[in-house]
Design a protein around this motif. Sequence first.
Motif, PDB file in Angstrom:
ATOM      1  N   GLN A  49     -25.612  16.440 -84.051  1.00 29.59           N
ATOM      2  CA  GLN A  49     -24.296  15.831 -83.898  1.00 29.59           C
ATOM      3  C   GLN A  49     -23.313  16.839 -83.311  1.00 29.59           C
ATOM      4  O   GLN A  49     -22.487  16.494 -82.461  1.00 29.59           O
ATOM      5  CB  GLN A  49     -23.802  15.321 -85.254  1.00 29.59           C
ATOM      6  N   ASP A  50     -23.409  18.077 -83.729  1.00 34.56           N
ATOM      7  CA  ASP A  50     -22.515  19.109 -83.198  1.00 34.56           C
ATOM      8  C   ASP A  50     -22.705  19.308 -81.696  1.00 34.56           C
ATOM      9  O   ASP A  50     -21.736  19.498 -80.960  1.00 34.56           O
ATOM     10  CB  ASP A  50     -22.740  20.441 -83.925  1.00 34.56           C
ATOM     11  N   GLU A  51     -23.960  19.260 -81.235  1.00 31.00           N
ATOM     12  CA  GLU A  51     -24.218  19.392 -79.798  1.00 31.00           C
ATOM     13  C   GLU A  51     -23.611  18.229 -79.019  1.00 31.00           C
ATOM     14  O   GLU A  51     -23.023  18.415 -77.950  1.00 31.00           O
ATOM     15  CB  GLU A  51     -25.727  19.474 -79.535  1.00 31.00           C
ATOM     16  N   ILE A  52     -23.735  17.030 -79.566  1.00 31.85           N
ATOM     17  CA  ILE A  52     -23.165  15.849 -78.905  1.00 31.85           C
ATOM     18  C   ILE A  52     -21.645  15.958 -78.854  1.00 31.85           C
ATOM     19  O   ILE A  52     -21.025  15.678 -77.822  1.00 31.85           O
ATOM     20  CB  ILE A  52     -23.609  14.556 -79.621  1.00 31.85           C
ATOM     21  N   ILE A  53     -21.047  16.396 -79.934  1.00 34.30           N
ATOM     22  CA  ILE A  53     -19.591  16.556 -79.968  1.00 34.30           C
ATOM     23  C   ILE A  53     -19.145  17.599 -78.942  1.00 34.30           C
ATOM     24  O   ILE A  53     -18.150  17.406 -78.232  1.00 34.30           O
ATOM     25  CB  ILE A  53     -19.111  16.910 -81.388  1.00 34.30           C
ATOM     26  N   GLU A  54     -19.870  18.687 -78.828  1.00 39.86           N
ATOM     27  CA  GLU A  54     -19.526  19.717 -77.848  1.00 39.86           C
ATOM     28  C   GLU A  54     -19.607  19.172 -76.423  1.00 39.86           C
ATOM     29  O   GLU A  54     -18.753  19.465 -75.592  1.00 39.86           O
ATOM     30  CB  GLU A  54     -20.437  20.938 -78.004  1.00 39.86           C
ATOM     31  N   ILE A  55     -20.615  18.385 -76.138  1.00 41.41           N
ATOM     32  CA  ILE A  55     -20.733  17.778 -74.808  1.00 41.41           C
ATOM     33  C   ILE A  55     -19.575  16.825 -74.570  1.00 41.41           C
ATOM     34  O   ILE A  55     -18.982  16.804 -73.489  1.00 41.41           O
ATOM     35  CB  ILE A  55     -22.098  17.082 -74.639  1.00 41.41           C
ATOM     36  N   TYR A  56     -19.241  16.040 -75.571  1.00 43.90           N
ATOM     37  CA  TYR A  56     -18.116  15.105 -75.437  1.00 43.90           C
ATOM     38  C   TYR A  56     -16.822  15.874 -75.145  1.00 43.90           C
ATOM     39  O   TYR A  56     -16.045  15.498 -74.272  1.00 43.90           O
ATOM     40  CB  TYR A  56     -17.952  14.249 -76.688  1.00 43.90           C
ATOM     41  N   LYS A  57     -16.598  16.971 -75.866  1.00 48.68           N
ATOM     42  CA  LYS A  57     -15.393  17.767 -75.645  1.00 48.68           C
ATOM     43  C   LYS A  57     -15.367  18.336 -74.225  1.00 48.68           C
ATOM     44  O   LYS A  57     -14.307  18.398 -73.595  1.00 48.68           O
ATOM     45  CB  LYS A  57     -15.309  18.901 -76.669  1.00 48.68           C
ATOM     46  N   GLU A  58     -16.521  18.738 -73.731  1.00 49.58           N
ATOM     47  CA  GLU A  58     -16.618  19.264 -72.361  1.00 49.58           C
ATOM     48  C   GLU A  58     -16.208  18.189 -71.343  1.00 49.58           C
ATOM     49  O   GLU A  58     -15.436  18.454 -70.422  1.00 49.58           O
ATOM     50  CB  GLU A  58     -18.056  19.730 -72.090  1.00 49.58           C
ATOM     51  N   VAL A  59     -16.718  16.973 -71.533  1.00 56.61           N
ATOM     52  CA  VAL A  59     -16.364  15.871 -70.634  1.00 56.61           C
ATOM     53  C   VAL A  59     -14.871  15.579 -70.728  1.00 56.61           C
ATOM     54  O   VAL A  59     -14.184  15.432 -69.708  1.00 56.61           O
ATOM     55  CB  VAL A  59     -17.192  14.605 -70.966  1.00 56.61           C
ATOM     56  N   LYS A  60     -14.353  15.516 -71.939  1.00 55.62           N
ATOM     57  CA  LYS A  60     -12.933  15.222 -72.145  1.00 55.62           C
ATOM     58  C   LYS A  60     -12.064  16.272 -71.463  1.00 55.62           C
ATOM     59  O   LYS A  60     -11.085  15.941 -70.782  1.00 55.62           O
ATOM     60  CB  LYS A  60     -12.624  15.161 -73.641  1.00 55.62           C
ATOM     61  N   ASN A  61     -12.425  17.545 -71.619  1.00 59.54           N
ATOM     62  CA  ASN A  61     -11.641  18.610 -70.994  1.00 59.54           C
ATOM     63  C   ASN A  61     -11.678  18.532 -69.474  1.00 59.54           C
ATOM     64  O   ASN A  61     -10.680  18.791 -68.807  1.00 59.54           O
ATOM     65  CB  ASN A  61     -12.114  19.986 -71.464  1.00 59.54           C
ATOM     66  N   LYS A  62     -12.824  18.170 -68.913  1.00 61.72           N
ATOM     67  CA  LYS A  62     -12.932  18.049 -67.462  1.00 61.72           C
ATOM     68  C   LYS A  62     -12.068  16.900 -66.948  1.00 61.72           C
ATOM     69  O   LYS A  62     -11.419  17.016 -65.913  1.00 61.72           O
ATOM     70  CB  LYS A  62     -14.380  17.839 -67.046  1.00 61.72           C
ATOM     71  N   LEU A  63     -12.078  15.791 -67.660  1.00 62.07           N
ATOM     72  CA  LEU A  63     -11.335  14.619 -67.205  1.00 62.07           C
ATOM     73  C   LEU A  63      -9.846  14.700 -67.509  1.00 62.07           C
ATOM     74  O   LEU A  63      -9.027  14.213 -66.742  1.00 62.07           O
ATOM     75  CB  LEU A  63     -11.913  13.349 -67.829  1.00 62.07           C
ATOM     76  N   CYS A  64      -9.510  15.281 -68.633  1.00 58.85           N
ATOM     77  CA  CYS A  64      -8.117  15.278 -69.068  1.00 58.85           C
ATOM     78  C   CYS A  64      -7.426  16.612 -68.814  1.00 58.85           C
ATOM     79  O   CYS A  64      -6.279  16.794 -69.226  1.00 58.85           O
ATOM     80  CB  CYS A  64      -8.033  14.934 -70.545  1.00 58.85           C
ATOM     81  N   ASP A  65      -8.119  17.535 -68.180  1.00 63.14           N
ATOM     82  CA  ASP A  65      -7.547  18.828 -67.839  1.00 63.14           C
ATOM     83  C   ASP A  65      -6.961  19.517 -69.079  1.00 63.14           C
ATOM     84  O   ASP A  65      -5.884  20.103 -69.033  1.00 63.14           O
ATOM     85  CB  ASP A  65      -6.488  18.654 -66.748  1.00 63.14           C
ATOM     86  N   GLY A  66      -7.643  19.397 -70.209  1.00 64.75           N
ATOM     87  CA  GLY A  66      -7.243  20.063 -71.436  1.00 64.75           C
ATOM     88  C   GLY A  66      -6.166  19.362 -72.237  1.00 64.75           C
ATOM     89  O   GLY A  66      -5.799  19.820 -73.320  1.00 64.75           O
ATOM     90  N   LYS A  67      -5.607  18.258 -71.759  1.00 58.18           N
ATOM     91  CA  LYS A  67      -4.570  17.541 -72.501  1.00 58.18           C
ATOM     92  C   LYS A  67      -5.185  16.863 -73.725  1.00 58.18           C
ATOM     93  O   LYS A  67      -6.348  16.480 -73.710  1.00 58.18           O
ATOM     94  CB  LYS A  67      -3.921  16.465 -71.621  1.00 58.18           C
ATOM     95  N   GLU A  68      -4.391  16.733 -74.753  1.00 62.65           N
ATOM     96  CA  GLU A  68      -4.877  16.090 -75.985  1.00 62.65           C
ATOM     97  C   GLU A  68      -5.258  14.638 -75.724  1.00 62.65           C
ATOM     98  O   GLU A  68      -6.217  14.120 -76.249  1.00 62.65           O
ATOM     99  CB  GLU A  68      -3.801  16.182 -77.077  1.00 62.65           C
ATOM    100  N   TRP A  69      -4.494  13.957 -74.892  1.00 61.51           N
ATOM    101  CA  TRP A  69      -4.771  12.547 -74.602  1.00 61.51           C
ATOM    102  C   TRP A  69      -4.514  12.308 -73.124  1.00 61.51           C
ATOM    103  O   TRP A  69      -3.622  12.874 -72.526  1.00 61.51           O
ATOM    104  CB  TRP A  69      -3.863  11.642 -75.443  1.00 61.51           C
ATOM    105  N   CYS A  70      -5.350  11.514 -72.530  1.00 54.29           N
ATOM    106  CA  CYS A  70      -5.113  11.187 -71.132  1.00 54.29           C
ATOM    107  C   CYS A  70      -5.520   9.742 -70.887  1.00 54.29           C
ATOM    108  O   CYS A  70      -6.220   9.134 -71.695  1.00 54.29           O
ATOM    109  CB  CYS A  70      -5.866  12.131 -70.205  1.00 54.29           C
ATOM    110  N   TRP A  71      -5.092   9.220 -69.782  1.00 52.16           N
ATOM    111  CA  TRP A  71      -5.361   7.820 -69.452  1.00 52.16           C
ATOM    112  C   TRP A  71      -6.475   7.718 -68.411  1.00 52.16           C
ATOM    113  O   TRP A  71      -6.437   6.903 -67.522  1.00 52.16           O
ATOM    114  CB  TRP A  71      -4.081   7.156 -68.938  1.00 52.16           C
ATOM    115  N   ALA A  72      -7.491   8.536 -68.541  1.00 49.65           N
ATOM    116  CA  ALA A  72      -8.566   8.559 -67.550  1.00 49.65           C
ATOM    117  C   ALA A  72      -9.438   7.309 -67.620  1.00 49.65           C
ATOM    118  O   ALA A  72     -10.217   7.062 -66.725  1.00 49.65           O
ATOM    119  CB  ALA A  72      -9.439   9.797 -67.749  1.00 49.65           C
TER     120      ALA A  72
END
Length: 98
Positions: A3-26
């Motif tokens: 589960q930790d690996e999946i969460i890390e991958i999700y965070k990586e995708v989120k950071n790429k799409l949202c440019d590090g913002k807490e929330w984005c409308w991607a």
Amino acid sequence: MTQDEIIEIYKEVKNKLCDGKEWCWAGVGEPLQMFAKLVAEHERDKLIDAAMKAAEKGIDTAIALEREACANICETLELPEWPDKVRQPLAQAIRARQ
């Protein structure tokens, strides 16, 4: 995959799409597709590694069996031109070969 690996991958995708913002409308579709692709690639890589290790072990076993069979033939061959003093060292050399 943990589960930790999946969460890390999700965070990586989120950071790429949202440019590090807490929330984005991607949007939801693209991040989830990227996430699924990364999870699948990770699992595929793990399976390939496991398959390669299994194949290498099988090849090593086959080589060892063939080497032993050749050494046995050298030891048991009864030819006048191959006296014991030749056959035994030859069989030992075959077995010692790495």
